[in-house]
Design an enzyme around this catalytic site. Structure first.
Site, mmCIF file in Angstrom:
data_model
loop_
_atom_site.group_PDB
_atom_site.id
_atom_site.type_symbol
_atom_site.label_atom_id
_atom_site.label_comp_id
_atom_site.label_asym_id
_atom_site.label_seq_id
_atom_site.Cartn_x
_atom_site.Cartn_y
_atom_site.Cartn_z
ATOM 1 N N ASP A 175 -0.859 16.117 -1.458
ATOM 2 C CA ASP A 175 -0.952 14.669 -1.450
ATOM 3 C C ASP A 175 -2.384 14.462 -0.898
ATOM 4 O O ASP A 175 -3.262 15.108 -0.734
ATOM 5 C CB ASP A 175 0.100 14.291 -0.153
ATOM 6 C CG ASP A 175 0.299 12.826 -0.072
ATOM 7 O OD1 ASP A 175 0.066 12.049 -0.948
ATOM 8 O OD2 ASP A 175 1.253 12.324 0.827
ATOM 9 N N ASP B 196 1.534 1.749 -2.714
ATOM 10 C CA ASP B 196 1.599 0.482 -1.747
ATOM 11 C C ASP B 196 0.225 0.376 -0.956
ATOM 12 O O ASP B 196 -0.698 1.376 -1.079
ATOM 13 C CB ASP B 196 2.576 0.274 -0.711
ATOM 14 C CG ASP B 196 2.586 1.770 0.361
ATOM 15 O OD1 ASP B 196 2.654 2.715 -0.256
ATOM 16 O OD2 ASP B 196 2.867 1.599 1.401
ATOM 17 N N GLU C 96 4.329 4.108 1.920
ATOM 18 C CA GLU C 96 3.647 4.865 2.953
ATOM 19 C C GLU C 96 3.057 4.229 4.050
ATOM 20 O O GLU C 96 2.876 5.047 4.922
ATOM 21 C CB GLU C 96 2.581 5.895 2.097
ATOM 22 C CG GLU C 96 1.939 6.810 2.842
ATOM 23 C CD GLU C 96 0.572 6.667 3.591
ATOM 24 O OE1 GLU C 96 0.244 7.549 4.361
ATOM 25 O OE2 GLU C 96 0.173 5.482 3.400
#
Length: 482
Positions: free
Chosen positions: A214, A121, A188
């Site tokens: 990440d 996203d 997120e």
């Protein structure tokens, strides 16, 4: 007597200077050294794939707004078509509607898996800002050697670079020693419920990861005082916590022509001012302490001396870091008023007023401690405090710089980006990786980009060559995975 005291004072000063110099000159570099890796040949098709990916408006608006299902599902179909070997050889699961989990089975099931993350996203683009964009924010345009568009820097670059690297490794018939899970969350930017569901699924399956990677850190040539112009890879080894508290005041209002001495707005503003005037204490603990250990020896002499002798110069270092918003965020729990609400008409004194205060918690500061601090700082019973628990998160634990995950990551960075220094650091923003706290005690936050441009703002873009290097970085990281 005076001469004896002067001699004593001079002796003390000389001893002090000697201690400072010894500590400074014995403050040695711990930067890793590895040979430069061969540049990976990356086809221009990889650029086209990211261009196309940016054109999917996978926008997250808020935690309450549902994702655009047609857009996310079309994006998933595009990934399946674009990366056929991944589609054939990796197992794909969809969690919480739109989050994707790919499983690449390793050769040795006795080894713990690793988890590589990115998110699908992106944040919205404000209509009012469109005239200030140089290109269509969802056009995936290439201009001046750069790829422009929302998601080019945050975080579709990581998602596509991971997939490109994996597809290339599969073309070479490679298989990792240990299993790799790719986790691509879908929200997120709106709280991370997708990855939270993935973590819950992993827990039910008893999955424990050796390490997790990440987004969060990057390579910077601008942000480190004393090292401007020199590349430093910021690897997040901990992450600040998150809390918002609503302040609410209810006092009888009335007509604006006859205002009382104190209104709801007055009480609220005074409360915010009192809170802002009492900041949390500063600290160099955890990741920030490791940051100094890694970069202190590389600094100019004066800075190196101050960092090597924090027992004496810590107050001075605090003052230096407090001067900038970014520096201040690294050393303390921050206080940020973000929403103020009161009144409905210009001639009516409101009966109620509210403010939302956002806190980013330094590791070692708990949510309960923040709440107590706020209550004591405001010290006014007319101000009601309401914790917004929906997204409240304690600060993360600390990942050791001696962990296998950190060592493998720094090796891939130094090989891929020659001359780059390594620096553990505290990630001040929230990432999806915080949901993996129960899956691994080694969580790392780094994306292979340099001084992100336009993230969450105007004209987001990434250099075409930079994107190709990112693919090479992930390729080496997975190829050399032990």
């Amino acid at each position: 007597m005076g001469k004896k005291f002067a001699f004593f004072l001079l002796t003390v000063v000389l001893i002090l200077v000697l201690i400072i110099l010894i500590k400074t000159f014995t403050f040695k570099s711990i930067q890793p050294t590895y040979p430069t890796a061969t540049t990976l040949a990356v086809s221009d098709s990889a650029i086209v794939h990211l261009q196309q990916g940016i054109r999917f408006k996978t926008v997250s608006v808020s935690d309450r707004a549902k994702p655009d299902s047609s857009t996310f599902l079309a994006f998933h179909r595009y990934l399946a078509k674009t990366y056929p070997l991944i589609q054939q050889k990796l197992r794909l699961e969809t969690v919480a509607g739109y989050s994707l989990v790919y499983t690449w089975k390793g050769k040795n099931p006795a080894l713990k898996p690793v988890i590589l993350m990115a998110h699908q996203d992106v944040v919205p683009v404000e209509k009012a800002s469109l005239p200030q964009w140089k290109v269509d924010p969802f056009g995936g345009t290439i201009k001046d050697g750069k790829l422009w568009g929302r998601g080019s820097a945050d975080d579709k670059i990581s998602l596509f670079a991971l997939l490109e690297a994996t597809e290339k490794l599969l073309q070479e018939n490679r298989q990792p020693e240990r299993t790799i899970y790719f986790v691509f969350g879908h929200d997120e930017e709106a709280g991370g419920k997708g990855v939270k569901a993935v973590a819950a699924l992993f827990k039910t399956r008893g999955i424990k990861a050796d390490w997790v990677l990440d987004e969060g850190g990057e390579i910077t040539k601008k942000e480190i005082p004393g090292l401007q112009g020199k590349p430093v890879a910021l690897i997040g080894t901990s992450e600040k916590g998150y809390l918002s508290i609503d302040l609410k005041v209810n006092i009888e209002g009335g007509h604006s022509s006859m205002p009382k001495t104190e209104t709801a707005i007055d009480v609220l503003v005074n409360a915010v001012q009192k809170l802002r005037s009492k900041p949390f204490p500063a600290s160099f603990a955890g990741s920030t302490g490791d940051f100094f250990n890694y970069l202190g020896p590389e600094m100019p002499f004066t800075s190196k001396m101050a960092i090597a002798n924090q027992w004496l110069f810590k107050p001075l270092l605090f003052k230096i870091y407090e001067k900038s918003a970014g520096g201040n965020a690294l050393i303390r729990t921050t206080i940020a008023p973000t929403i103020l609400q009161a009144g409905v008409k210009d001639n009516v004194i409101p009966t109620s007023a509210s403010a939302t205060i956002n806190f980013r918690l330094l590791p070692g500061t708990s949510i309960d401690a923040v709440f107590r601090h706020v209550k004591e700082a405001i010290n006014d019973n007319r101000v009601q405090l309401i914790k917004k628990d929906a997204f409240a998160e304690e600060a993360s634990g600390l990942t050791s710089t001696q962990s296998e995950g950190f060592k493998q990551l720094e090796k891939a960075v130094v090989e891929s980006y020659p001359g780059t220094m390594i620096a553990p650091y505290l990630t001040v923003g929230a990432t999806d990786s915080r949901q993996m706290a129960g899956i691994s005690n080694c969580i790392l936050r780094f994306a292979p980009v340099t001084d992100l441009k336009g993230m969450h703002g105007l004209n987001e873009h990434i250099g075409v060559d930079e994107y190709k290097k990112a693919i090479g970085f992930y390729y080496r990281l997975m190829k050399d995975l032990k």
